[in-house]
Design an enzyme around this catalytic site. Sequence first.
Site, mmCIF file in Angstrom:
data_model
loop_
_atom_site.group_PDB
_atom_site.id
_atom_site.type_symbol
_atom_site.label_atom_id
_atom_site.label_comp_id
_atom_site.label_asym_id
_atom_site.label_seq_id
_atom_site.Cartn_x
_atom_site.Cartn_y
_atom_site.Cartn_z
ATOM 1 N N GLY A 47 0.815 -1.199 0.000
ATOM 2 C CA GLY A 47 0.000 0.000 0.000
ATOM 3 C C GLY A 47 0.849 1.248 0.000
ATOM 4 C CB ALA A 48 -0.117 4.801 0.187
ATOM 5 C CD GLU A 49 1.883 6.393 4.594
ATOM 6 O OE1 GLU A 49 2.922 6.199 5.249
ATOM 7 O OE2 GLU A 49 1.646 7.446 3.984
ATOM 8 C CB ALA A 50 2.473 -0.640 5.539
ATOM 9 C CE LYS A 65 0.141 -1.499 8.490
ATOM 10 N NZ LYS A 65 -1.149 -1.059 9.094
ATOM 11 C CG ASP A 169 -7.545 4.599 6.657
ATOM 12 O OD1 ASP A 169 -8.343 5.127 5.853
ATOM 13 O OD2 ASP A 169 -6.620 3.847 6.292
#
Length: 261
Positions: A47-50, A65, A169
């Site tokens: 994903g965008a962060e992980a 993660k 989120d």
Amino acid sequence: MEVIDNELSSPQRKRPKSDEDEMDIDLSDDLDTTISYYVDMNPISRGAEATILNCKFLGKPAILKQRVSKVYRHPDLDKQLIKQRLISEVRGIAKCKMLGVPVPAIYFVNEYRSEIVLEEIEGCNLREHLLILERTLPPNEYQYSFCEIALHLGKLIAKMHVGGLIHGDLTSANVLLRNGRPDQLYLIDFGLSYQKEVSEDKAVDLYVFERALAALHDGLEKTTFEAIRKGYESINAEHAAIVYKKLEEVRLRGRKRDMIG
């Protein structure tokens, strides 16, 4: 309260400290970063962060993660944000455990690698589940099936909000169905979570979730969101009345922004 299972004990690990008012997370600063406690890693998604991977942790199936750096961010800011979101994730999960909200157990946290190892919840996320229902069921059955899920989901969100935790989120991708069962829902991805008692923050949590559902899943009717509300109200009717009154104000502001552009 223990976040990490006793059987997954490790001398290299420090556990989060917690009490009813505040949880101070002590991410270990003496870990040997050359040691890997997890093996057989297979990527699931990025994903965008992980990055999310399947792995084994001390012989148990688990999820790894890994929070990723962003080249466009200043290195100091990037490091600060990654650490902050790692801490928020641990705090959010620990708080949910205290409140009786189903979440994956935390097995291990490595601050140096910006990694967290979590219990594997077998099943799919709500987004995948709804897409399957959309393709395989007629509209009325699809609505009925989702309303059943929504009722349980409303209860979980209410428990979290009554305890003062804002998810930050809420989307259908951040809800898991263990073995596809609508009565066994788990919340995940608490990197943007925070503790706050303000009703507007709780209303925004619900509003973001409603908008995410409406944008990604066709055929959702008013009854779907009413099912979430019914579940939410069943936990604490007085609290729900305050939050949903504020939610109407948030919705109105959202509609105005949509009209103005």
